[in-house]
Design an enzyme around this catalytic site. Structure first.
Site, mmCIF file in Angstrom:
data_model
loop_
_atom_site.group_PDB
_atom_site.id
_atom_site.type_symbol
_atom_site.label_atom_id
_atom_site.label_comp_id
_atom_site.label_asym_id
_atom_site.label_seq_id
_atom_site.Cartn_x
_atom_site.Cartn_y
_atom_site.Cartn_z
ATOM 1 N N SER A 10 0.795 -1.228 0.000
ATOM 2 C CA SER A 10 0.000 0.000 0.000
ATOM 3 C C SER A 10 0.823 1.271 0.000
ATOM 4 C CB SER A 10 -0.905 0.016 1.242
ATOM 5 O OG SER A 10 -0.120 0.133 2.419
ATOM 6 N N GLY A 11 2.099 1.165 0.349
ATOM 7 C CA GLY A 11 2.916 2.361 0.528
ATOM 8 C C GLY A 11 3.061 2.752 1.980
ATOM 9 N N GLY A 12 2.417 2.005 2.893
ATOM 10 C CA GLY A 12 2.523 2.254 4.319
ATOM 11 C C GLY A 12 3.549 1.352 4.975
ATOM 12 N N VAL A 13 3.794 1.587 6.261
ATOM 13 C CA VAL A 13 4.837 0.862 6.967
ATOM 14 C C VAL A 13 4.480 -0.607 7.179
ATOM 15 C CG1 VAL A 13 3.976 1.520 9.258
ATOM 16 C CG2 VAL A 13 6.396 0.950 8.959
ATOM 17 N N ASP A 14 3.217 -0.919 7.425
ATOM 18 C CA ASP A 14 2.845 -2.303 7.719
ATOM 19 C C ASP A 14 3.116 -3.225 6.537
ATOM 20 O OD1 ASP A 14 1.983 -1.653 10.283
ATOM 21 O OD2 ASP A 14 -0.074 -1.277 9.635
ATOM 22 N N LEU A 33 -2.752 -1.530 -5.337
ATOM 23 C CA LEU A 33 -4.111 -1.466 -5.856
ATOM 24 C C LEU A 33 -4.534 -0.004 -5.945
ATOM 25 C CD1 LEU A 33 -5.635 -4.394 -3.758
ATOM 26 C CD2 LEU A 33 -4.797 -4.457 -6.115
ATOM 27 N N CYS A 89 -14.761 -4.541 1.146
ATOM 28 C CA CYS A 89 -13.676 -4.436 0.173
ATOM 29 C C CYS A 89 -12.712 -5.616 0.274
ATOM 30 C CB CYS A 89 -12.919 -3.128 0.385
ATOM 31 S SG CYS A 89 -11.582 -2.849 -0.804
ATOM 32 N N CYS A 185 -10.240 4.594 2.405
ATOM 33 C CA CYS A 185 -9.341 5.014 1.329
ATOM 34 C C CYS A 185 -10.002 5.981 0.356
ATOM 35 C CB CYS A 185 -8.799 3.795 0.590
ATOM 36 S SG CYS A 185 -10.035 2.826 -0.321
#
Length: 343
Positions: A10-14, A33, A89, A185
């Protein structure tokens, strides 16, 4: 040669840390996505993939998101219910997209950065289990079917969020300090009512009424309110007011002192059973009736129409139509069902 896995990046840290951990066992391809103009993480996801040296793909999901999530979200809200788009989703858009790329590339596993775990039951069924208590996300994943759960890996299931941040820094991941995103989102400002207004067809102002029908004031349109809400009402009286009912047909919002919000018998529909093939009789469980970590002991029973009756051992506050009831057997997700209302 390592087996292949497709990871939602996603582009996040997780998801970035999940990718790094997954690389120890798999040949990883990160899949971003893209939801369309609202998308904000593609550049960061690409940087993470480049830094880690994994494959990277982008898939547009805007049409599927509109069909399966956005449109139903609007319909639910304008019907007086409070939908849960992320839970829809996951099983209708996000995980099927990961599976599609996995099948295309011959990957045996799919993965995300969710804080949950999987396993196998004695009958061979795939299980969904809670992650670590501080950041468990099993609630939002409880609609996933067997065909998805059989192939899912959750690399962060045994980690706390604070540890994941530390790992991100130690791995030199470029988004290690990026703040978490808490919004839906496609509604990045978290203003559901304004998003609905922009789509059009939202209701006009109407009356706030008391349980006996007395008019207490004017509301801004019932899509601005949810069951149990006690703030932002703009109505004063002998006690604090809470939203206790929404009537789209009459365009009214009922306010009360909140005593009528407590329920013990809750009807649910469209169950998704995970740890068992079906509910064949009464069963003792704990249940979450909203996206919070409070669990209530309940007896659940099948209803004649294929739904579930949850009889709580202690009163549950404001079980909200459109939200999800998730049923647990210790740390295992037995299944879930959409809340229809009080019985």
């Amino acid at each position: 040669m390592k087996p292949k896995a497709v990871l939602g990046l996603s582009g996040g840290v997780d998801s970035a840390v999940a990718a790094r951990l997954l690389m120890e066992r798999y040949d990883v391809t990160g899949l971003y996505l893209s939801i369309g103009p609202e998308a904000a993480g593609e550049a960061d996801a690409g940087r993470v993939a480049e830094e880690l040296g994994i494959g990277f793909r982008v898939m547009g999901i805007s049409e599927a998101l509109e069909r399966h999530v956005k449109s139903p979200f609007a319909v639910e809200y304008l019907s007086g219910r409070t939908p849960l788009p992320c839970a829809r989703c996951n099983h209708l858009v996000k995980f099927p997209a990961l599976l599609a790329l996995a099948d295309e590339t011959g990957a045996e596993a799919i993965a995300t950065g969710h804080y949950a775990r999987t396993g196998r039951g004695p009958d061979g069924r795939a299980l969904l289990r809670k992650g670590m208590p501080a950041n468990d996300q099993s609630y939002m994943l409880a609609r996933l079917p067997q065909e998805i759960l059989r192939r899912v890996v959750f690399p962060l299931g045994d980690y706390e969020k604070s540890t994941v941040r530390e790992l991100a820094r130690s791995f030199g991941i470029p988004v290690a300090q990026k703040p978490d995103s808490m919004e839906i989102c496609f509604i990045p400002d978290n203003d559901y009512a304004a998003w609905l207004d922009r789509r059009g067809g939202t209701p006009p102002p109407g009356d706030f009424i008391a349980p006996d029908g007395r008019v207490l004031g004017r509301h801004r349109g019932f899509h601005h309110y949810t069951l149990g809400q006690g703030r932002g009402l703009g109505v004063s009286g002998p006690h604090r007011y809470y939203v206790s009912a929404i009537d789209p047909a009459a365009n009214t919002v009922t306010l009360s002192d909140g005593s009528d919000l407590m329920a013990r018998r809750i009807l649910c529909r469209e169950p998704n059973w995970i740890a068992v093939p079906e509910l064949d009789g009464p069963r003792e469980v704990t249940a979450r009736f909203r996206h919070a970590r409070t669990e209530t002991p309940c007896t659940i029973s099948p209803t004649a129409d294929g739904g579930v009756l949850a009889e709580a051992h202690a009163p549950v506050r404001a079980p909200t139509p459109g939200q999800l009831a998730v049923f647990y057997d210790n740390d295992v997700v037995l299944g879930s069902a959409w809340i229809a209302g009080q019985a």
